[in-house]
Design a protein around this motif. Structure first.
Motif, short mmCIF file in Angstrom:
data_model
loop_
_atom_site.label_atom_id
_atom_site.label_comp_id
_atom_site.label_asym_id
_atom_site.label_seq_id
_atom_site.Cartn_x
_atom_site.Cartn_y
_atom_site.Cartn_z
N THR A 1 -58.40 -7.12 -7.66
CA THR A 1 -58.62 -5.67 -7.67
C THR A 1 -58.36 -5.10 -9.05
OG1 THR A 1 -56.34 -5.11 -7.13
CG2 THR A 1 -57.82 -5.56 -5.27
N GLY A 2 -58.82 -3.85 -9.24
CA GLY A 2 -58.57 -3.19 -10.51
C GLY A 2 -57.09 -3.01 -10.77
N ARG B 1 -51.27 8.35 -14.12
CA ARG B 1 -51.97 9.40 -13.39
C ARG B 1 -53.37 8.97 -12.96
NH1 ARG B 1 -51.44 12.46 -18.35
NH2 ARG B 1 -50.12 13.88 -17.17
N PHE B 2 -53.88 7.85 -13.53
CA PHE B 2 -55.17 7.31 -13.09
C PHE B 2 -55.02 6.42 -11.86
CE2 PHE B 2 -56.67 9.01 -16.97
CZ PHE B 2 -58.06 9.03 -16.92
N TRP B 3 -53.77 6.07 -11.52
CA TRP B 3 -53.52 5.16 -10.39
C TRP B 3 -52.77 5.83 -9.26
CZ3 TRP B 3 -56.29 0.94 -10.87
CH2 TRP B 3 -56.64 0.52 -12.17
N VAL B 4 -51.97 6.84 -9.60
CA VAL B 4 -51.15 7.51 -8.59
C VAL B 4 -51.66 8.93 -8.40
CG1 VAL B 4 -48.82 8.22 -7.94
CG2 VAL B 4 -49.16 6.13 -9.31
N GLY C 1 -63.04 5.42 -7.93
CA GLY C 1 -62.84 4.06 -7.46
C GLY C 1 -62.69 3.12 -8.64
N THR C 2 -62.30 1.88 -8.36
CA THR C 2 -62.18 0.86 -9.40
C THR C 2 -62.78 -0.44 -8.89
OG1 THR C 2 -60.00 0.12 -8.65
CG2 THR C 2 -60.06 1.89 -10.30
N GLU D 1 -64.65 3.87 -11.96
CA GLU D 1 -65.74 4.76 -11.54
C GLU D 1 -65.18 6.18 -11.52
OE1 GLU D 1 -66.48 3.14 -7.74
OE2 GLU D 1 -67.26 1.24 -8.51
N ALA D 2 -65.70 7.02 -12.40
CA ALA D 2 -65.11 8.36 -12.59
C ALA D 2 -66.15 9.46 -12.43
CB ALA D 2 -64.46 8.46 -13.96
#
Length: 659
Positions: free
Chosen positions: A20-21, A219-222, A297-298, A308-309
């Motif tokens: 996974t990412g 902040r990109f993960w949580v 998503g990642t 994916e942004a």
């Protein structure tokens, strides 16, 4: 032997792809040696570019030039990391703004093997031609056009100076310290403006940004308290339309590889700068500072972490004209607020008064507060002057309402000039709004207003139910008696030197008066019912009665509805050209003779008799034109020895009206 047997398997294991990412991110975070990308939070997004770096200077070209050739770092050399160009901000300004200078321009050390990719100066005429092409497209979609200054900014960004602009915005980076105290504020706003404008021409596709050796912050993960993951890019964000280019750029041995995949939308788009770029082959799509990136998503593609942004272009992103014109826009907005504020005090005066008041406010603001170019307002003294002028314009519009209170029984406007734009319409609206006033004095105030404006007032006076006295020319006209709501048989207003304005008002007032039989305006009582035709007679003789312009106007109005009158002799009176012309026009329409000529008469002799007072005067000449038009039986006319030269233009009027 055991080591040799285990080595291939261990190697495969160490090179295995993460599932996974998040796992791939964690792997490199634990390994160390990678830097963490810094992104801002929502507070920086909503603040906008101006809140972050301050406003630009109004003289754009001069400010940009100063930021590159007269700043503390202008002559300091720096080297870019992408193509290894060693240069200074001053050199880069000349490369863009003065491309014909005989200078040995810095070269790209990394591109020595690919000379076709090396940059070359763009002549200004070619730059203007490229701007014109873009502006044609913008014009077709009704968007603001690009300026030459904006082209300078865009071309500067695509060269070595991009590292300074971006590191200054981020507040860190290899070029940050070298900027010293130079913020490049105006240049940054200009580049931002190019993106805002030209992004309207970009096709909404996917774009990619590759980052080598960087990790995303937490902040990109949580998710935050609103369930959102992502951050705000503080600097300009370069992307590519080519996925493979981003994948290749992101991958370096032993370092984390990151590619951000973004889908542009109807609003959230970047700008293609290939037309102005120093390196056209890059074909980049550039986004403005403070663009939001929200993680959707990642996924893992080999050893590359793909984010994916969703893009969010900053809502406060403005064109350079909008930024420079903020103070003038503030005045525009102030004017819109004032329009709402003046409507309420004007409401009792009716919709016409509101329309007139708003029109006057608009005209006053455009003639004073809003007449200058946007740059002018960015000087504090000028802006203060404009604000004061705007407040004075509002006071001017509302000042008239204070002169016409709805509850006063007597209103005196003698020192109030009705000649000023909109005032007649405002006074008429006030009268139609049924104020409490029983007396209205506008003597002196009515000087220099047109016949049409007097007619407008006359209609308004006729519509009132409370007004009893109306002083227009020094004589208080008895409104209710003239209208017939306070019925009388006759009225004597002679000796007041009434003119055309009073005549227009009186004619309007007595039009529906069924009780009035006579009205004396100039020493002779006009037989109202005979003139109206309600007491029908075929002829009337008013010759030598010293009737003036006021009587003439009333006569013209009354005979307009008379079906029985064929002759009304008005020769040898004291008419002026204006009143005589109005009489002649009405008489021609009704077929009435104004000089005593009957329908069967073939000859007319108007030579002087008795004394000189009975000579045909210039006004009589005008009356005679009506007779020449309606008495086609007339074959001979003698006006010898008449005094027809007393007023300039009389003979010409005679000829024109006779035709």
């Amino acid at each position: 032997a055991l080591a040799k047997a285990l080595y291939p398997a261990l190697r495969r294991l160490s090179e295995a792809e993460a599932a996974t990412g998040a796992e791939l991110h964690n792997k490199f975070a634990q390994d160390g040696g990678a830097f963490t990308l810094l992104y801002g939070d929502l507070s920086t997004f909503f603040g906008g570019l101006e809140a972050k770096i301050g406003p630009p200077l109004p003289r754009i070209r001069q400010a940009m030039e100063a930021e590159h050739i007269a700043a503390s770092d202008s002559c300091d050399y720096f080297t870019t990391g992408n193509y290894w160009v060693t240069t200074t901000p001053a050199i880069e300004w000349m490369f863009v703004a003065e491309p014909d200078k005989p200078i040995a321009w810095p070269v790209e050390e990394k591109l020595r093997g690919s000379p076709a990719k090396m940059r070359t100066p763009m002549p200004l005429h070619k730059m203007q031609a490229e701007i014109d092409k873009v502006n044609e497209q913008l014009d077709r979609i009704h968007e603001p056009k690009l300026l030459l200054d904006e082209a300078f900014g865009a071309r500067l960004y695509t060269g070595p100076c991009f590292v300074k602009y971006n590191d200054r915005l981020r507040g860190f980076g290899p070029a940050f310290e070298g900027c010293k105290d130079n913020m490049y504020i105006t240049t940054t706003h200009v580049i931002n403006s190019v993106i805002v404008k030209s992004s309207k021409l970009t096709r909404a596709t996917k774009v990619y940004r590759g980052v080598a050796g960087g990790l995303l912050p937490d902040r990109f993960w949580v998710p935050n308290e609103h369930g959102v993951k992502g951050g705000i890019e503080s600097a300009f964000m370069s992307t590519t339309f080519e996925r493979d280019v981003a994948m290749h750029y992101a991958q370096q041995p032993g370092k984390p590889a990151l590619v951000i995949e973004m889908q542009m939308g109807m609003i959230d788009r970047g700008a293609q700068l290939g037309w102005i770029s120093q390196y056209e082959f890059e074909a980049e799509c550039l986004f403005a500072p403070l663009t939001g990136l929200e993680v959707q998503g990642t996924r893992v593609d080999g050893m590359v972490l793909v984010i994916e942004a969703r893009l969010s272009v900053n809502l406060n992103a403005l064109t350079i004209e909008q930024v420079i014109g903020k103070r003038k826009k503030l005045l525009h907005d102030m004017g819109a607020a004032m329009a709402l504020e003046v409507m309420e005090p004007l409401r009792p005066f009716g919709p016409v008064a509101i329309d007139v008041g708003l029109k006057n406010l608009k005209e006053e603001l455009e003639a004073t507060s809003l007449k200058e170019d946007a740059e002018w307002y960015n000087t504090d003294v000028n802006f203060e002057t404009a604000v004061k002028s705007a407040m004075e314009a509002k006071r001017y519009v509302l000042a008239d309402t204070e002169r016409m209170p709805m509850d006063a029984l007597s209103v005196n406007l003698t020192d109030w000039s009705l000649a000023e734009s909109g005032r007649v319409a405002k006074l008429a609206s006030w009268l139609q709004a049924e104020p409490a006033a029983t007396m209205l004095n506008i003597c002196k105030a009515s000087r220099s207003i047109s016949t049409e404006e007097v007619s407008q007032l006359a209609v308004a006076v006729c519509a009132t139910t409370k007004l009893e006295s109306f002083n227009l020319e020094g004589c208080a006209l008895p409104v209710k008696k003239l209208k017939g709501t306070d019925p009388v048989d006759s009225l004597n207003l002679s000796g007041n030197k009434l003119g055309v304005p009073s005549g227009i008002v009186i004619a309007c007032l007595i039009d529906d008066n069924a009780s009035l039989t006579g009205v004396n305006l100039d020493g002779f009582a006009l037989p109202v019912k005979k003139l109206k035709g309600t007491d029908p007679v075929p002829s009337l003789n008013f010759s030598s009665k010293q009737l003036g312009p006021c009587s003439a106007i009333v006569l013209a109005s009354l005979i307009g509805g008379n079906a029985s009158l064929t002759v009304a002799d008005l020769r040898y009176n004291s008419l002026d050209i204006e009143s005589a012309t109005l009489l002649a026009t009405t008489a021609k329409e009704k077929g009435i003779s104004l000089c005593g000529i009957t329908t069967e008469q073939t000859e007319a002799d108007f030579r002087p008799f008795k004394n000189n007072r009975c000579k045909m005067q210039p006004a009589d000449c005008i009356l005679l034109t009506a007779d020449l038009a309606v008495r086609t039986s007339l074959t001979e006319l003698d006006i010898s020895s008449s005094n027809l030269g007393g007023e300039t233009g009389c003979v010409n009027k005679f000829k024109v009206l006779a035709k």
